[in-house]
Design an enzyme around this catalytic site. Sequence first.
Site, PDB file in Angstrom:
ATOM      1  N   ALA A  84       0.838  -1.209   0.000  1.00 13.96           N
ATOM      2  CA  ALA A  84       0.000   0.000   0.000  1.00 13.96           C
ATOM      3  C   ALA A  84       0.875   1.263   0.000  1.00 13.96           C
ATOM      4  O   ALA A  84       1.968   1.253   0.563  1.00 13.96           O
ATOM      5  CB  ALA A  84      -0.911  -0.006   1.216  1.00 13.96           C
ATOM      6  N   PRO A  85       0.409   2.324  -0.655  1.00 16.03           N
ATOM      7  CA  PRO A  85      -0.912   2.503  -1.277  1.00 16.03           C
ATOM      8  C   PRO A  85      -1.065   1.894  -2.665  1.00 16.03           C
ATOM      9  O   PRO A  85      -2.159   1.865  -3.195  1.00 16.03           O
ATOM     10  CB  PRO A  85      -1.064   4.021  -1.340  1.00 16.03           C
ATOM     11  CG  PRO A  85       0.343   4.522  -1.476  1.00 16.03           C
ATOM     12  CD  PRO A  85       1.185   3.597  -0.638  1.00 16.03           C
ATOM     13  N   GLY A  86       0.031   1.445  -3.301  1.00 11.90           N
ATOM     14  CA  GLY A  86      -0.112   0.708  -4.543  1.00 11.90           C
ATOM     15  C   GLY A  86       0.646   1.235  -5.748  1.00 11.90           C
ATOM     16  O   GLY A  86       0.655   0.582  -6.800  1.00 11.90           O
ATOM     17  N   LYS A  88       3.919   1.483  -6.370  1.00  9.46           N
ATOM     18  CA  LYS A  88       5.004   0.597  -6.793  1.00  9.46           C
ATOM     19  C   LYS A  88       4.447  -0.704  -7.361  1.00  9.46           C
ATOM     20  O   LYS A  88       5.041  -1.295  -8.269  1.00  9.46           O
ATOM     21  CB  LYS A  88       5.961   0.344  -5.638  1.00  9.46           C
ATOM     22  CG  LYS A  88       6.715   1.586  -5.173  1.00  9.46           C
ATOM     23  CD  LYS A  88       7.701   1.259  -4.068  1.00  9.46           C
ATOM     24  CE  LYS A  88       8.442   2.494  -3.588  1.00  9.46           C
ATOM     25  NZ  LYS A  88       7.557   3.436  -2.862  1.00  9.46           N
ATOM     26  N   GLU A 106      -0.333  -6.420   2.148  1.00 11.21           N
ATOM     27  CA  GLU A 106      -0.459  -5.278   3.057  1.00 11.21           C
ATOM     28  C   GLU A 106      -1.178  -5.744   4.321  1.00 11.21           C
ATOM     29  O   GLU A 106      -2.333  -6.170   4.275  1.00 11.21           O
ATOM     30  CB  GLU A 106      -1.244  -4.135   2.401  1.00 11.21           C
ATOM     31  CG  GLU A 106      -1.492  -2.950   3.296  1.00 11.21           C
ATOM     32  CD  GLU A 106      -0.224  -2.409   3.933  1.00 11.21           C
ATOM     33  OE1 GLU A 106      -0.185  -2.286   5.182  1.00 11.21           O
ATOM     34  OE2 GLU A 106       0.737  -2.107   3.188  1.00 11.21           O
ATOM     35  N   ASP A 157       9.365  -2.392   0.182  1.00  8.33           N
ATOM     36  CA  ASP A 157       9.351  -0.956   0.462  1.00  8.33           C
ATOM     37  C   ASP A 157       8.885  -0.815   1.903  1.00  8.33           C
ATOM     38  O   ASP A 157       7.692  -0.783   2.183  1.00  8.33           O
ATOM     39  CB  ASP A 157       8.426  -0.230  -0.510  1.00  8.33           C
ATOM     40  CG  ASP A 157       8.457   1.271  -0.312  1.00  8.33           C
ATOM     41  OD1 ASP A 157       9.559   1.833  -0.212  1.00  8.33           O
ATOM     42  OD2 ASP A 157       7.375   1.886  -0.236  1.00  8.33           O
ATOM     43  N   CYS A 210      11.631   5.477   2.524  1.00  6.61           N
ATOM     44  CA  CYS A 210      11.639   6.926   2.300  1.00  6.61           C
ATOM     45  C   CYS A 210      12.238   7.635   3.505  1.00  6.61           C
ATOM     46  O   CYS A 210      11.912   8.789   3.795  1.00  6.61           O
ATOM     47  CB  CYS A 210      10.234   7.447   1.978  1.00  6.61           C
ATOM     48  SG  CYS A 210       9.008   7.113   3.249  1.00  6.61           S
TER      49      CYS A 210
END
Length: 270
Positions: A84-86, A88, A106, A157, A210
Site C-alpha cells: 500500500a498505497p499501490g 510501486k 499489506e 518498500d 523513504c
Amino acid sequence: MTKKLSKGKNITIDVKRNEGFEEYYYKVFGPRWEALRESLLLPPEHVPYNTGLLKPYIMDRASILAASSLRLPTSGLILDACAAPGGKSLVLASLMNNDTKLLCNEVSSNRRRRLINVLDEHLDAEKRSQINVSGFNAASMGGKKSEQKRFDAILLDSPCSSERHIINNPNLYAKWQGGRPRYLAQRQWSLLSAAFLLLANERSLVYSTCALSPEENDGPVSRLLSKYAGEIELDMPDFVEGEVTKYGRIILPDTSGGIGPMYIARFWKL
C-alpha cells in the site's frame, strides 16, 4: 516553520522546534541539514505514471525508480511485501509479462482496501487477473519452512520514519523521539531477513525506504549481508539519480529536483 504552497505562496506555521529531531539529523547531514530540511518542507515533485495503465497514477519519481530496479523473472511469482498505497505495485504490474504473477501484500486492512481500489482503477481486466492481494505479516513469514524460497522476486518498500511526512505534520513533529529510528530499524531488519528467506535462489530483492536515517537504510542491509554472507550479494541499482551510500543509493530532494527521499538497495540471492 515556513511552507511554500504549490501556487508559490508562503505560509507560516507556528511550531515549536523539536530539538531532538533537529540534533539527530544535523548529526547525520551536518551543515547540509538546513538546506535539506527546507526542501522537505516544499511540496514533493510528483509525476504521472501511465505505462500500461488505464489512467495515470501520480507518484514520486523516486518511487518509480525503486520499483523498476527489481529484476523481474520471465515467469513465476513476485512479492510486493508492503504494497500500500499501490504505486510501486502498478509499476511492477506494468513491467511484468503474461507468465508472471504478482502478490501485493499489506497487513493493514484499511491500507489494503486502498491498495485494492488503486489496482482496480488503474489496471485492465487481463493485467488485474495476474495480481492477488494478501494481508499476512511479512516479518514473520520467513520462519515458515513451507513458505521459504517461494518467490521469484521481492520488493520490500519498508515502513520507515518518513521524515518528510513528519516535518510537515506539526503534531507528529512535536511527538518525535530519538528512539524512533532505532525501533523502526529493528522492524525493518525483521522484514528484510524474512524477505531473504522467502526469496528463491538466483533471484532479485530490492529494499527501499523513504527514510533519511542511516539506521533504517544501510543499517538493516549491513545486518543482512553479515548474517547471510556467501548466500547473497549486493547488486547496485542502475539509475544515476541521487548519491551512493555504503550499500545502495539515496535520492534526496535538496539535490534531486524535489524528488525523494528514497533509499534503494538491490541484492541478488546466490
